[in-house]
Design a protein around this motif. Structure first.
Motif, PDB file in Angstrom:
ATOM      1  N   ASP A 184      15.618  -6.306  -3.282  1.00 52.87           N
ATOM      2  CA  ASP A 184      16.614  -6.079  -4.332  1.00 52.87           C
ATOM      3  C   ASP A 184      17.193  -7.393  -4.844  1.00 52.87           C
ATOM      4  OD1 ASP A 184      16.153  -3.433  -3.888  1.00 52.87           O
ATOM      5  OD2 ASP A 184      17.996  -3.085  -2.752  1.00 52.87           O
ATOM      6  N   SER A 185      17.364  -8.365  -3.953  1.00 56.56           N
ATOM      7  CA  SER A 185      17.918  -9.651  -4.393  1.00 56.56           C
ATOM      8  C   SER A 185      16.950 -10.387  -5.314  1.00 56.56           C
ATOM      9  CB  SER A 185      18.262 -10.523  -3.189  1.00 56.56           C
ATOM     10  OG  SER A 185      17.089 -10.914  -2.503  1.00 56.56           O
TER      11      SER A 185
ATOM     12  N   LEU B 210      16.123   4.463   1.923  1.00 55.62           N
ATOM     13  CA  LEU B 210      15.611   3.163   2.362  1.00 55.62           C
ATOM     14  C   LEU B 210      16.499   2.064   1.811  1.00 55.62           C
ATOM     15  CD1 LEU B 210      11.800   3.660   1.647  1.00 55.62           C
ATOM     16  CD2 LEU B 210      12.920   3.743   3.861  1.00 55.62           C
ATOM     17  N   HIS B 211      16.758   1.060   2.636  1.00 57.96           N
ATOM     18  CA  HIS B 211      17.550  -0.084   2.193  1.00 57.96           C
ATOM     19  C   HIS B 211      16.641  -1.306   2.169  1.00 57.96           C
ATOM     20  CE1 HIS B 211      21.157   2.299   2.441  1.00 57.96           C
ATOM     21  NE2 HIS B 211      20.764   2.721   3.638  1.00 57.96           N
ATOM     22  N   THR B 212      16.484  -1.882   0.996  1.00 59.63           N
ATOM     23  CA  THR B 212      15.607  -3.044   0.822  1.00 59.63           C
ATOM     24  C   THR B 212      16.397  -4.180   0.174  1.00 59.63           C
ATOM     25  OG1 THR B 212      14.871  -2.119  -1.279  1.00 59.63           O
ATOM     26  CG2 THR B 212      13.500  -1.656   0.648  1.00 59.63           C
TER      27      THR B 212
ATOM     28  N   ASP C  78       0.844  -1.183   0.000  1.00 57.03           N
ATOM     29  CA  ASP C  78       0.000   0.000   0.000  1.00 57.03           C
ATOM     30  C   ASP C  78       0.885   1.241   0.000  1.00 57.03           C
ATOM     31  OD1 ASP C  78      -2.224   1.631   0.160  1.00 57.03           O
ATOM     32  OD2 ASP C  78      -2.297   1.543   2.339  1.00 57.03           O
ATOM     33  N   ASP C  79       0.664   2.130  -0.929  1.00 62.71           N
ATOM     34  CA  ASP C  79       1.361   3.416  -1.010  1.00 62.71           C
ATOM     35  C   ASP C  79       2.862   3.256  -1.241  1.00 62.71           C
ATOM     36  OD1 ASP C  79       1.276   6.193  -1.085  1.00 62.71           O
ATOM     37  OD2 ASP C  79       1.847   6.363   1.014  1.00 62.71           O
ATOM     38  N   GLN C  80       3.236   2.296  -2.066  1.00 63.65           N
ATOM     39  CA  GLN C  80       4.645   2.138  -2.427  1.00 63.65           C
ATOM     40  C   GLN C  80       4.805   2.565  -3.873  1.00 63.65           C
ATOM     41  OE1 GLN C  80       6.257  -1.756  -1.974  1.00 63.65           O
ATOM     42  NE2 GLN C  80       8.285  -1.156  -2.636  1.00 63.65           N
ATOM     43  N   GLY C  81       5.700   3.489  -4.076  1.00 60.06           N
ATOM     44  CA  GLY C  81       5.943   3.984  -5.420  1.00 60.06           C
ATOM     45  C   GLY C  81       7.149   3.324  -6.054  1.00 60.06           C
ATOM     46  N   TRP C  82       7.387   3.662  -7.305  1.00 61.65           N
ATOM     47  CA  TRP C  82       8.489   3.081  -8.064  1.00 61.65           C
ATOM     48  C   TRP C  82       9.830   3.391  -7.414  1.00 61.65           C
ATOM     49  CZ3 TRP C  82      12.614   5.291 -10.733  1.00 61.65           C
ATOM     50  CH2 TRP C  82      13.303   4.435 -11.574  1.00 61.65           C
ATOM     51  N   GLY C  83      10.005   4.589  -6.896  1.00 59.21           N
ATOM     52  CA  GLY C  83      11.285   4.996  -6.334  1.00 59.21           C
ATOM     53  C   GLY C  83      11.475   4.654  -4.868  1.00 59.21           C
ATOM     54  N   ASP C  84      10.596   3.860  -4.283  1.00 55.17           N
ATOM     55  CA  ASP C  84      10.699   3.533  -2.862  1.00 55.17           C
ATOM     56  C   ASP C  84      11.615   2.351  -2.569  1.00 55.17           C
ATOM     57  OD1 ASP C  84       9.004   5.602  -2.278  1.00 55.17           O
ATOM     58  OD2 ASP C  84       7.212   4.354  -2.159  1.00 55.17           O
ATOM     59  N   LEU C  85      12.196   1.745  -3.568  1.00 60.04           N
ATOM     60  CA  LEU C  85      13.103   0.621  -3.368  1.00 60.04           C
ATOM     61  C   LEU C  85      14.532   1.063  -3.651  1.00 60.04           C
ATOM     62  CD1 LEU C  85      11.052  -2.131  -5.225  1.00 60.04           C
ATOM     63  CD2 LEU C  85      11.134  -1.701  -2.775  1.00 60.04           C
TER      64      LEU C  85
END
Length: 76
Positions: free
Chosen positions: A72-73, A66-68, A51-58
């Motif tokens: 990412d893997s 933010l570190h995901t 919910d409410d996650q945009g393209w640039g949030d990763l």
């Protein structure tokens, strides 16, 4: 008025019965396509619901705040 409702209900029931009877007599078409995977193997499908996650949030997409690493893997 009751007769009209009863007649409409009777027509609906008869129409549904006839439609069901017609579908029983139709032969099933066999698919000529081959299966997507070999027998015994399952496809790897992952569905993310966020919910409410945009393209640039990763962090994979360049976000330095933010570190995901786990997501990412999956992207590589």
């Amino acid at each position: 008025m009751k007769q009209l409702i009863s007649l409409a209900l009777l027509i609906c029931i008869l129409t549904g019965s006839l439609t069901a009877a017609e579908k029983k007599n139709v032969p099933e078409k066999k698919s000529q396509s081959r299966p997507a995977t070999e027998p015994g193997k399952h496809p790897n499908i992952v569905i993310f619901l966020a919910d409410d996650q945009g393209w640039g949030d990763l962090s994979h997409n360049g976000n330095t705040n933010l570190h995901t690493p786990n997501v990412d893997s999956l992207a590589t």
